[in-house]
Design a protein around this motif. Structure first.
Motif, short mmCIF file in Angstrom:
data_model
loop_
_atom_site.label_atom_id
_atom_site.label_comp_id
_atom_site.label_asym_id
_atom_site.label_seq_id
_atom_site.Cartn_x
_atom_site.Cartn_y
_atom_site.Cartn_z
N TYR A 143 0.86 -1.18 0.00
CA TYR A 143 0.00 0.00 0.00
C TYR A 143 0.90 1.24 0.00
CZ TYR A 143 -3.32 -3.52 1.64
OH TYR A 143 -4.09 -4.65 1.77
N TRP A 144 0.43 2.30 -0.65
CA TRP A 144 1.24 3.52 -0.66
C TRP A 144 0.36 4.75 -0.80
CZ3 TRP A 144 3.48 6.60 -5.01
CH2 TRP A 144 2.69 6.54 -6.16
N ASN A 162 2.50 -5.27 4.31
CA ASN A 162 2.15 -6.22 5.37
C ASN A 162 1.72 -7.53 4.73
OD1 ASN A 162 -0.44 -5.79 4.42
ND2 ASN A 162 -1.02 -4.40 6.11
N TYR A 176 4.80 7.30 1.00
CA TYR A 176 4.79 6.41 2.15
C TYR A 176 4.41 5.01 1.66
CZ TYR A 176 4.48 10.86 4.67
OH TYR A 176 4.72 12.14 5.14
N PHE A 177 5.26 4.04 1.95
CA PHE A 177 5.02 2.66 1.51
C PHE A 177 4.82 1.77 2.74
CE2 PHE A 177 7.40 4.63 -1.91
CZ PHE A 177 6.76 4.18 -3.04
N LEU A 178 3.86 0.88 2.62
CA LEU A 178 3.57 -0.09 3.68
C LEU A 178 3.39 -1.46 3.04
CD1 LEU A 178 2.68 -1.04 6.54
CD2 LEU A 178 0.34 -0.35 5.91
N PHE A 232 -4.34 5.13 1.94
CA PHE A 232 -3.44 4.21 1.26
C PHE A 232 -4.14 3.57 0.06
CE2 PHE A 232 -1.01 4.22 5.25
CZ PHE A 232 0.29 4.30 4.73
N PRO A 241 5.02 -6.02 9.65
CA PRO A 241 4.86 -5.05 8.57
C PRO A 241 6.19 -4.36 8.27
CG PRO A 241 4.06 -4.10 10.61
CD PRO A 241 4.45 -5.53 10.93
N TYR A 242 6.24 -3.76 7.10
CA TYR A 242 7.42 -2.99 6.69
C TYR A 242 6.94 -1.63 6.22
CZ TYR A 242 11.46 -1.51 3.89
OH TYR A 242 12.51 -0.81 3.36
N GLU A 243 7.60 -0.56 6.68
CA GLU A 243 7.25 0.80 6.29
C GLU A 243 8.48 1.55 5.82
OE1 GLU A 243 4.79 2.99 9.03
OE2 GLU A 243 4.26 1.14 10.10
N LYS A 244 8.27 2.41 4.81
CA LYS A 244 9.39 3.21 4.31
C LYS A 244 8.87 4.49 3.67
CE LYS A 244 13.71 2.83 1.74
NZ LYS A 244 14.59 1.93 0.93
N ARG A 245 9.62 5.60 3.85
CA ARG A 245 9.30 6.87 3.22
C ARG A 245 10.40 7.18 2.20
NH1 ARG A 245 7.39 10.81 8.24
NH2 ARG A 245 5.73 9.44 9.05
#
Length: 286
Positions: A38-39, A81, A77-79, A47, A91-95
């Motif tokens: 999701y982003w 899961n 913003y990336f997610l 998202f 989960p993994y998150e990154k900007r």
């Protein structure tokens, strides 16, 4: 569940508006683990899920393809899961600042105009196409000019900033009308919101003298091949003539003697016998 989150998450924007994001499955991820991306590009937005996943041999999602992506100095913003055996995984998150992951397209409309009297050529081009940068001064370029007669000899290989090449042009001052050259160009950031990685190379543009030696070499090669073919055909012809010459056939031991053969042989025996008797009589009279 440690080790189930994705690893090595990478996104690249290319061809102005396409984006690919890829990742590796977690170290402890089983075959039934599934991931979802999701982003969003604003904290006020909801998202959006991926619509075009990339999968591995087990059908697990390992990437996503996006179209119609606009940069506009946005932070994304990336997610990622997912679940495994009905249980949620880490989960993994990154900007990411989108302009930093853009792979610049090649510079456009590369042209070369040479003047033999001044032994120089003016190389001109247009900046790469992007969705968010319009100023020419935001790019600097690397120019590579090669001598086609000696491809391993690089005549010019240097990074040039926008201020060094006013109006997206460069003067090549070592031009020889007796040689053939090729030029290619790529771009990178020059202090604006542009990726600092070098972009793609432009298609090489050739200029200078035509490579006439190539046609001469081809004519020589064709002549040699034709002569070799004629010699080969002559050799084959001589060989066939020799092998096709008449060879005496051995008498068949099992050949059936016909009546005519027997009569002829008997007649020959009688003639031979009579001749021997005449010779004997002559010897006795003498």
């Amino acid at each position: 569940m440690n080790g189930t989150a994705i690893e090595n998450f990478v996104c690249v924007i290319f061809n102005v508006s396409f984006m690919n994001c890829t990742w590796h499955v977690g170290r402890t991820a089983s075959e039934d683990t599934q991931y979802f991306l999701y982003w969003k590009t604003s904290g006020k937005e909801d998202f959006t899920g991926c619509q075009n996943y990339i999968t591995d041999n087990w059908g697990r999602h390992t990437g996503c393809r996006f179209q119609n992506v606009t940069i506009k100095n946005k932070r994304a913003y990336f997610l990622v899961n997912g679940s495994r055996s009905g249980q949620n995984i880490q989960p993994y998150e990154k900007r990411i600042m989108l302009y930093k992951i853009e792979k610049l397209t090649p510079p456009l409309n590369v042209t070369v105009n040479c003047t033999e009297a001044s032994h120089s050529c003016e190389i001109q081009w247009q900046p790469p196409h992007t969705s968010h940068v319009k100023r020419h001064a935001c790019f600097k370029y690397e120019i590579v000019i090669e001598n086609k007669a000696d491809p391993e000899k690089i005549i010019k290989n240097a990074s040039k900033t926008g201020s060094d090449i006013p109006g997206n042009s460069y003067i090549f001052g070592s031009f020889s009308a007796e040689k053939r050259y090729s030029v290619k160009i790529r771009a990178t950031d020059n202090g604006c919101l542009v990726s600092t990685s070098w972009g793609e190379w432009s298609t090489p543009v050739e200029f200078g003298k035509e490579l006439t030696f190539t046609s001469s070499y081809m004519l020589f090669l064709i002549s040699v091949l034709a002569a070799s073919l004629i010699l080969f055909l002559c050799t084959i012809n001589i060989y066939l003539k020799k092998t096709s010459a008449t060879v005496p056939q051995p008498r068949d031991a099992f050949h059936k003697i016909s009546v005519m053969d027997f009569q002829t042989e008997h007649k020959n025996e009688l003639t031979k016998h009579e001749t021997e008797e005449i010779i004997t009589i002559i010897e006795e009279v003498a």
